[in-house]
Each structure stands twice: as C-alpha cells, then as structure tokens.
Design a protein around this motif. Structure first.
Motif, mmCIF file in Angstrom:
data_model
loop_
_atom_site.group_PDB
_atom_site.id
_atom_site.type_symbol
_atom_site.label_atom_id
_atom_site.label_comp_id
_atom_site.label_asym_id
_atom_site.label_seq_id
_atom_site.Cartn_x
_atom_site.Cartn_y
_atom_site.Cartn_z
ATOM 1 N N GLU A 151 0.845 -1.182 0.000
ATOM 2 C CA GLU A 151 0.000 0.000 0.000
ATOM 3 C C GLU A 151 0.882 1.233 0.000
ATOM 4 O OE1 GLU A 151 -3.607 2.169 2.470
ATOM 5 O OE2 GLU A 151 -2.589 0.454 3.364
ATOM 6 N N MET A 152 0.721 2.056 -1.027
ATOM 7 C CA MET A 152 1.417 3.326 -1.098
ATOM 8 C C MET A 152 0.577 4.323 -0.300
ATOM 9 S SD MET A 152 3.025 1.548 -3.241
ATOM 10 C CE MET A 152 4.109 1.347 -4.622
ATOM 11 N N LYS A 153 1.164 4.883 0.724
ATOM 12 C CA LYS A 153 0.444 5.816 1.588
ATOM 13 C C LYS A 153 1.029 7.210 1.409
ATOM 14 C CE LYS A 153 -0.588 6.785 6.411
ATOM 15 N NZ LYS A 153 -0.329 6.420 7.793
ATOM 16 N N GLU A 154 0.161 8.140 1.077
ATOM 17 C CA GLU A 154 0.631 9.511 0.916
ATOM 18 C C GLU A 154 0.848 10.135 2.292
ATOM 19 O OE1 GLU A 154 -1.105 13.746 -0.552
ATOM 20 O OE2 GLU A 154 -1.452 12.050 -1.891
ATOM 21 N N ILE A 155 2.048 10.592 2.525
ATOM 22 C CA ILE A 155 2.379 11.344 3.725
ATOM 23 C C ILE A 155 2.395 12.828 3.376
ATOM 24 C CG2 ILE A 155 4.094 11.721 5.541
ATOM 25 C CD1 ILE A 155 2.849 8.874 5.580
ATOM 26 N N LYS A 156 3.012 13.126 2.246
ATOM 27 C CA LYS A 156 3.141 14.499 1.788
ATOM 28 C C LYS A 156 3.313 14.449 0.272
ATOM 29 C CE LYS A 156 5.890 18.545 3.049
ATOM 30 N NZ LYS A 156 7.035 18.986 3.848
ATOM 31 N N HIS A 157 2.718 15.375 -0.444
ATOM 32 C CA HIS A 157 2.837 15.382 -1.897
ATOM 33 C C HIS A 157 2.825 16.825 -2.381
ATOM 34 C CE1 HIS A 157 2.344 14.499 -6.113
ATOM 35 N NE2 HIS A 157 2.091 13.221 -5.916
ATOM 36 N N TYR A 158 3.743 17.166 -3.274
ATOM 37 C CA TYR A 158 3.828 18.522 -3.801
ATOM 38 C C TYR A 158 2.614 18.910 -4.636
ATOM 39 C CZ TYR A 158 6.250 15.482 -7.150
ATOM 40 O OH TYR A 158 6.607 14.435 -7.958
ATOM 41 N N TYR A 159 1.827 17.947 -5.063
ATOM 42 C CA TYR A 159 0.609 18.238 -5.804
ATOM 43 C C TYR A 159 -0.344 19.118 -4.981
ATOM 44 C CZ TYR A 159 -3.634 17.452 -8.526
ATOM 45 O OH TYR A 159 -4.767 17.624 -9.267
ATOM 46 N N THR A 160 -0.363 18.888 -3.660
ATOM 47 C CA THR A 160 -1.245 19.686 -2.786
ATOM 48 C C THR A 160 -0.804 21.144 -2.721
ATOM 49 O OG1 THR A 160 0.011 19.103 -0.805
ATOM 50 C CG2 THR A 160 -1.870 17.691 -1.360
ATOM 51 N N GLN A 161 0.415 21.433 -3.169
ATOM 52 C CA GLN A 161 0.920 22.808 -3.213
ATOM 53 C C GLN A 161 0.751 23.409 -4.606
ATOM 54 O OE1 GLN A 161 4.978 22.487 -1.913
ATOM 55 N NE2 GLN A 161 4.406 21.537 0.013
ATOM 56 N N GLY A 162 -0.002 22.715 -5.466
ATOM 57 C CA GLY A 162 -0.276 23.232 -6.801
ATOM 58 C C GLY A 162 0.691 22.793 -7.870
ATOM 59 N N VAL A 163 1.635 21.902 -7.559
ATOM 60 C CA VAL A 163 2.596 21.418 -8.550
ATOM 61 C C VAL A 163 1.910 20.350 -9.397
ATOM 62 C CG1 VAL A 163 4.816 20.277 -8.924
ATOM 63 C CG2 VAL A 163 4.534 21.900 -7.021
#
Length: 171
Positions: A151-163
C-alpha cells in the motif's frame, strides 16, 4: 511451491505504476516477456516509451482519456470491457511471463468490469504468469487473493501545493 504470484500495488500514495514498471524492467532484463495493459489511461505517459529501449516489454493503453473528474461514458465502459477481454486472453496464453493490469482497480471502483470474472481469470491463468495489479481502491477480494500487497500511503505530496505532473517524474 507456486510458480508465479499475484502482486497488488494500491493506496493513495504515488508510485504504484512506477513500482510495476520497475518490476517490468527487471523481468525483461532477466529475459522474460512482459505485457502491460493500462486500463483507464489514454494519455501518453513517458513509461510507454520503454518499448523503444526494451523489446521484451509490450505496453498498451486500453482506455480513453482519464475520467477521474467526470462520470465514465459509454465509450469508457466499452473500452474497459474490451481491455479486460484482451487481458483475460493474455492471462491464458503462453506469450508472456509477467502481466501487469495497470489501474484495473479503478475499473472495479467505477464498476466497469466484473470483479468476480477478473478474480476467476487470475486464479485460473496460465500458472507460469506473474500478475501485477495496480491502482487505488483495491477491493478486499483482490487483496485477499494476492500473494503480495503493497500500500502506497501519501504522507506528503507537492501536488497539494499546486505542482502539476512533471514530465519524466510524474508522467
């Protein structure tokens, strides 16, 4: 001992298809033939170019444009059903050692293909074929059937910053 196994890469984190492509490259470098059927996907992602460099890998995009932000249309449903029929045939053939069903879990999530039919076909496949299933929302029946589940678990992703997706990194 079994000759082949079923892998599942699921979860909301990044890297499911990337992990499957990595396994495909590893298998191809060991002389195995690999088939990657990409459900849902219609955009030309850079991983599709791997066939220009590694002849043991076949990639087919079996979907239309991604419909994650809209309801699937009749053409999407038909594309998913046709994709599954093609992959079911491949699972019974002797042509490939590894079959990757990329984003097939999205087809389950939107009820585009029959989960029971897929499970039966995977269980009754050519026993020399390693199967990799990718995508978010893997149903519990797929997880229970699988031999390996990551299971790939998102911890942090730059997409949430608009990237947006970057060429060569995210697409």
């Amino acid at each position: 001992m079994k000759n082949s196994y079923v892998h599942v890469y699921t979860g909301n984190g990044k890297g499911k298809t990337t992990a499957a492509i990595g396994l495909a490259v590893r298998a191809a470098m060991a002389g195995k033939k690999v088939y990657i059927g990409q459900f849902i996907k219609g955009m030309k992602y850079n991983e599709c170019k791997v066939v220009e460099y590694i002849p043991n890998i076949t990639i087919e995009q079996l979907g239309r444009d991604c419909f994650i932000n809209r309801d699937p249309e009749e053409e999407d449903i038909l594309a998913a059903k046709n994709a599954w029929e093609k992959c079911k045939h491949i699972l019974n053939s002797k042509e490939y050692s590894v079959v990757i069903l990329d984003e097939i879990t999205i087809a389950f999530y939107y009820k585009l293909i029959d989960l029971k039919d897929v499970i039966d076909a995977i269980k009754n496949r050519n026993d020399q074929i390693e199967v990799v299933i990718t995508g978010r929302y893997a149903p519990k029946e797929i997880i229970e059937m699988a031999d390996l589940v990551t299971e790939m678990k998102e911890i942090k992703h730059y997409y949430t910053q608009g990237v947006l997706s970057r060429d060569g990194i995210d697409k």
